[in-house]
Design an enzyme around this catalytic site. Structure first.
Site, PDB file in Angstrom:
ATOM      1  N   ASN A  93       0.853  -1.143   0.018  1.00 41.67           N
ATOM      2  CA  ASN A  93       0.071  -0.097  -0.140  1.00 41.67           C
ATOM      3  C   ASN A  93       0.854   1.258  -0.117  1.00 41.67           C
ATOM      4  O   ASN A  93       1.941   1.144   0.501  1.00 41.67           O
ATOM      5  CB  ASN A  93      -0.924   0.132   1.324  1.00 41.67           C
ATOM      6  CG  ASN A  93      -1.878  -1.239   1.300  1.00 41.67           C
ATOM      7  OD1 ASN A  93      -2.022  -1.826   0.198  1.00 41.67           O
ATOM      8  ND2 ASN A  93      -2.145  -1.391   2.502  1.00 41.67           N
ATOM      9  N   HIS A 110       6.029  -0.582  -2.833  1.00 44.24           N
ATOM     10  CA  HIS A 110       5.385  -0.009  -3.863  1.00 44.24           C
ATOM     11  C   HIS A 110       5.421   1.498  -3.843  1.00 44.24           C
ATOM     12  O   HIS A 110       4.712   2.446  -4.462  1.00 44.24           O
ATOM     13  CB  HIS A 110       3.847  -0.143  -4.374  1.00 44.24           C
ATOM     14  CG  HIS A 110       3.978  -1.836  -4.769  1.00 44.24           C
ATOM     15  ND1 HIS A 110       2.881  -2.530  -4.690  1.00 44.24           N
ATOM     16  CD2 HIS A 110       4.728  -2.779  -5.044  1.00 44.24           C
ATOM     17  CE1 HIS A 110       3.134  -3.706  -5.355  1.00 44.24           C
ATOM     18  NE2 HIS A 110       4.359  -3.902  -5.504  1.00 44.24           N
ATOM     19  N   THR A 177      -4.479  -9.280   0.392  1.00 35.94           N
ATOM     20  CA  THR A 177      -4.073  -9.104  -0.818  1.00 35.94           C
ATOM     21  C   THR A 177      -4.463 -10.104  -1.785  1.00 35.94           C
ATOM     22  O   THR A 177      -4.607 -11.173  -1.152  1.00 35.94           O
ATOM     23  CB  THR A 177      -2.429  -8.862  -0.934  1.00 35.94           C
ATOM     24  OG1 THR A 177      -1.871  -8.674  -2.320  1.00 35.94           O
ATOM     25  CG2 THR A 177      -2.007 -10.093  -0.146  1.00 35.94           C
TER      26      THR A 177
HETATM   27  C1  BV8 Z   1       8.408  -5.934 -11.114  1.00 32.00           C
HETATM   28  C2  BV8 Z   1       0.998   1.609  -8.020  1.00 32.00           C
HETATM   29  C3  BV8 Z   1      10.455  -6.512 -11.782  1.00 32.00           C
HETATM   30  C4  BV8 Z   1       1.214   2.145  -6.628  1.00 32.00           C
HETATM   31  C5  BV8 Z   1       0.746  -0.684  -8.464  1.00 32.00           C
HETATM   32  C6  BV8 Z   1       3.414  -8.448 -17.824  1.00 32.00           C
HETATM   33  C7  BV8 Z   1       3.574  -7.384 -18.276  1.00 32.00           C
HETATM   34  C8  BV8 Z   1       4.028  -6.236 -17.636  1.00 32.00           C
HETATM   35  C9  BV8 Z   1       4.292  -6.649 -16.109  1.00 32.00           C
HETATM   36  C10 BV8 Z   1       4.402  -7.895 -15.760  1.00 32.00           C
HETATM   37  C11 BV8 Z   1       3.652  -8.817 -16.605  1.00 32.00           C
HETATM   38  N1  BV8 Z   1       3.633 -10.015 -15.876  1.00 32.00           N
HETATM   39  C12 BV8 Z   1       4.262  -9.864 -14.595  1.00 32.00           C
HETATM   40  C13 BV8 Z   1       4.626  -8.514 -14.448  1.00 32.00           C
HETATM   41  C14 BV8 Z   1       4.957  -7.920 -13.499  1.00 32.00           C
HETATM   42  C15 BV8 Z   1       4.069  -7.045 -12.805  1.00 32.00           C
HETATM   43  C16 BV8 Z   1       2.891  -7.685 -12.354  1.00 32.00           C
HETATM   44  O1  BV8 Z   1       2.969  -8.642 -11.421  1.00 32.00           O
HETATM   45  N2  BV8 Z   1       1.706  -7.541 -13.070  1.00 32.00           N
HETATM   46  C17 BV8 Z   1       0.391  -8.593 -12.878  1.00 32.00           C
HETATM   47  C18 BV8 Z   1      -0.742  -7.711 -12.689  1.00 32.00           C
HETATM   48  C19 BV8 Z   1       0.307  -9.491 -14.111  1.00 32.00           C
HETATM   49  N3  BV8 Z   1       4.816  -6.284 -11.603  1.00 32.00           N
HETATM   50  C20 BV8 Z   1       5.315  -5.307 -11.802  1.00 32.00           C
HETATM   51  O2  BV8 Z   1       5.704  -4.787 -12.849  1.00 32.00           O
HETATM   52  C21 BV8 Z   1       6.353  -4.964 -10.616  1.00 32.00           C
HETATM   53  N4  BV8 Z   1       7.566  -4.822 -10.838  1.00 32.00           N
HETATM   54  O3  BV8 Z   1       7.814  -7.022 -11.210  1.00 32.00           O
HETATM   55  O4  BV8 Z   1       9.514  -5.553 -11.344  1.00 32.00           O
HETATM   56  C22 BV8 Z   1      11.276  -6.787 -10.422  1.00 32.00           C
HETATM   57  C23 BV8 Z   1      10.776  -8.007  -9.982  1.00 32.00           C
HETATM   58  C24 BV8 Z   1      11.366  -8.204  -8.645  1.00 32.00           C
HETATM   59  C25 BV8 Z   1      12.668  -7.735  -8.253  1.00 32.00           C
HETATM   60  C26 BV8 Z   1      13.188  -6.442  -9.219  1.00 32.00           C
HETATM   61  C27 BV8 Z   1      12.521  -6.184 -10.343  1.00 32.00           C
HETATM   62  C28 BV8 Z   1       5.709  -3.605  -9.769  1.00 32.00           C
HETATM   63  C29 BV8 Z   1       4.199  -3.679  -9.320  1.00 32.00           C
HETATM   64  C30 BV8 Z   1       3.722  -2.393  -8.645  1.00 32.00           C
HETATM   65  C31 BV8 Z   1       2.452  -1.972  -9.406  1.00 32.00           C
HETATM   66  N5  BV8 Z   1       2.146  -0.934  -8.794  1.00 32.00           N
HETATM   67  N6  BV8 Z   1       0.273   0.296  -8.051  1.00 32.00           N
HETATM   68  C32 BV8 Z   1      -0.364   2.485  -6.326  1.00 32.00           C
HETATM   69  O5  BV8 Z   1      -1.132   3.433  -7.078  1.00 32.00           O
HETATM   70  O6  BV8 Z   1      -0.935   1.908  -5.346  1.00 32.00           O
HETATM   71  S1  BV8 Z   1      -0.364  -2.014  -8.615  1.00 32.00           S
HETATM   72  C33 BV8 Z   1      -1.372  -2.293  -7.382  1.00 32.00           C
HETATM   73  O7  BV8 Z   1      -1.439  -3.825  -6.993  1.00 32.00           O
HETATM   74  C34 BV8 Z   1      -1.116  -1.564  -6.067  1.00 32.00           C
HETATM   75  O8  BV8 Z   1       0.419  -1.254  -5.615  1.00 32.00           O
HETATM   76  C35 BV8 Z   1      -1.358  -2.715  -4.922  1.00 32.00           C
HETATM   77  O9  BV8 Z   1      -0.699  -2.677  -3.915  1.00 32.00           O
HETATM   78  C36 BV8 Z   1      -0.899  -3.896  -5.792  1.00 32.00           C
HETATM   79  C37 BV8 Z   1      -1.425  -5.060  -5.103  1.00 32.00           C
HETATM   80  O10 BV8 Z   1      -2.764  -5.248  -5.002  1.00 32.00           O
HETATM   81  P1  BV8 Z   1      -3.717  -5.654  -3.748  1.00 32.00           P
HETATM   82  O11 BV8 Z   1      -3.162  -4.862  -2.685  1.00 32.00           O
HETATM   83  O12 BV8 Z   1      -3.669  -7.163  -3.579  1.00 32.00           O
HETATM   84  O13 BV8 Z   1      -5.281  -5.197  -4.106  1.00 32.00           O
HETATM   85  P2  BV8 Z   1      -6.346  -5.772  -4.768  1.00 32.00           P
HETATM   86  O14 BV8 Z   1      -7.499  -5.086  -4.828  1.00 32.00           O
HETATM   87  O15 BV8 Z   1      -5.855  -6.566  -5.971  1.00 32.00           O
HETATM   88  O16 BV8 Z   1      -6.605  -7.112  -3.583  1.00 32.00           O
HETATM   89  C38 BV8 Z   1      -7.199  -6.524  -2.377  1.00 32.00           C
HETATM   90  C39 BV8 Z   1      -7.435  -7.986  -1.603  1.00 32.00           C
HETATM   91  O17 BV8 Z   1      -8.052  -7.478  -0.684  1.00 32.00           O
HETATM   92  C40 BV8 Z   1      -8.683  -8.817  -2.239  1.00 32.00           C
HETATM   93  O18 BV8 Z   1      -8.128 -10.255  -2.111  1.00 32.00           O
HETATM   94  C41 BV8 Z   1      -9.867  -8.958  -1.387  1.00 32.00           C
HETATM   95  O19 BV8 Z   1     -10.666  -9.793  -1.461  1.00 32.00           O
HETATM   96  C42 BV8 Z   1      -9.247  -8.273  -0.188  1.00 32.00           C
HETATM   97  N7  BV8 Z   1     -10.148  -7.500   0.615  1.00 32.00           N
HETATM   98  C43 BV8 Z   1     -11.068  -6.431   0.176  1.00 32.00           C
HETATM   99  N8  BV8 Z   1     -11.792  -6.049   1.376  1.00 32.00           N
HETATM  100  C44 BV8 Z   1     -11.023  -6.573   2.469  1.00 32.00           C
HETATM  101  C45 BV8 Z   1     -10.280  -7.530   2.147  1.00 32.00           C
HETATM  102  N9  BV8 Z   1      -9.551  -8.545   2.832  1.00 32.00           N
HETATM  103  C46 BV8 Z   1      -9.557  -8.197   4.157  1.00 32.00           C
HETATM  104  N10 BV8 Z   1     -10.579  -7.397   4.868  1.00 32.00           N
HETATM  105  C47 BV8 Z   1     -11.281  -6.538   3.968  1.00 32.00           C
HETATM  106  N11 BV8 Z   1     -12.336  -5.730   4.527  1.00 32.00           N
END
Ligand code: BV8
Length: 233
Positions: A93, A110, A177
């Site tokens: 976050n 992040h 997450t």
């Molecule tokens: C990297 C910016 C290399 C900040 C975010 C194809 C093309 C391009 C890239 C990729 C690809 N395939 C893989 C990749 C890598 C990519 C990636 O993973 N893409 C995925 C989507 C396919 N990752 C990257 O590019 C990362 N960099 O890999 O560099 C590297 C690796 C290792 C070492 C060196 C270099 C960079 C990723 C950063 C992206 N930035 N946002 C901002 O604006 O916030 S994305 C966004 O997703 C946020 O950062 C967020 O933190 C992150 C994760 O999301 P979650 O926190 O999990 O949120 P989500 O909504 O998904 O889930 C919420 C959960 O909570 C749900 O499960 C829900 O059920 C639950 N929930 C809801 N309410 C509650 C609850 N739980 C409990 N109680 C509740 N009340």
């Protein structure tokens, strides 16, 4: 578990801040279901339309300012204060609700939206209320202000510290997450490889629930305080 040498590593995501009124990304109605992440969370999107990206982050920064930590954030701060062993708190976050709840040394992998970054020279400074693309960098004066957050395709922060923590974890706990975004989505498997027990506390099954020895599903404000109270006895 209550031994002083037991190292607990915690990873949080947007779900822990959901009950503080901040949206998640991939739930129904989540941010990435309303906006295209390619436009708002990539360097290419920022280069195409910096004003649009900065307006998005200004809006999110405003919402965080109005938000307050919830009992899940407070329980983790309590755990950090009272657990006899090490507690490493990693968050995906960019809000500061863990810090507002009293947590210290939070690893923001992040980035965090209270910071501004110069896309030209890398200088960092506290983010202004409203960030504009024309804002001159205080260090190099070039108009290249961006939020100090990690976008897709960019390298997450503090990966060395995180790798070292996962290697010595006895318990790895993932909270709120979806397990969608790498490298965070792989942390449970890494911790397991080092012999850690793994626990998922999430509203529902995440994409990597199978990486966990145990999964409890429900709201973080129920699950996290109950887990911390049981752990601290
Ligand atoms: C990297 C910016 C290399 C900040 C975010 C194809 C093309 C391009 C890239 C990729 C690809 N395939 C893989 C990749 C890598 C990519 C990636 O993973 N893409 C995925 C989507 C396919 N990752 C990257 O590019 C990362 N960099 O890999 O560099 C590297 C690796 C290792 C070492 C060196 C270099 C960079 C990723 C950063 C992206 N930035 N946002 C901002 O604006 O916030 S994305 C966004 O997703 C946020 O950062 C967020 O933190 C992150 C994760 O999301 P979650 O926190 O999990 O949120 P989500 O909504 O998904 O889930 C919420 C959960 O909570 C749900 O499960 C829900 O059920 C639950 N929930 C809801 N309410 C509650 C609850 N739980 C409990 N109680 C509740 N009340």
């Amino acid at each position: 578990m209550s031994k002083a040498d037991d190292h607990i590593v915690i990873l949080t995501g947007a779900g822990i801040s959901a009950e503080s009124g901040l949206g998640t990304f991939r739930d129904v109605g989540g941010l990435w279901s309303r906006y295209d992440w390619r436009d708002l969370a990539t360097p290419e999107g920022f280069a195409r339309d910096p004003g649009f990206v900065l307006a998005f982050y200004n809006w999110r920064r405003e919402r965080v300012r109005a938000a307050r930590p919830n009992p899940a954030h407070e329980a983790l701060a309590r755990l950090q204060r009272h657990w006899p062993g090490r507690v490493t708190l990693i968050t995906q976050n960019v809000d500061d609700l863990h810090e507002q709840a009293g947590s210290e040394d939070v690893i923001h992998m992040h980035g965090n939206h209270l910071g501004a970054l110069c896309a030209a020279c890398g200088h960092r400074w506290p983010a202004p209320e409203a960030m504009a693309a024309a804002d001159p960098c205080p260090a190099c004066a070039r108009p290249a202000t961006r939020p100090d957050v990690v976008w897709f395709g960019e390298t997450p922060c503090h990966m060395d510290r995180i790798g070292a923590a996962l290697a010595t974890a006895r318990l790895f706990v993932s909270i709120g997450t979806s397990g969608t975004v790498c490298p965070a989505a792989g942390f449970a498997a890494l911790a397991r490889k080092s012999g850690a027990r793994t626990l998922e506390l999430n509203l529902g099954r995440s994409e990597n629930t199978d990486h966990f020895d145990e999964a409890r599903h429900g709201p973080a404000t129920d699950l996290v305080p109950a887990w911390v109270t049981a752990l601290l006895g």
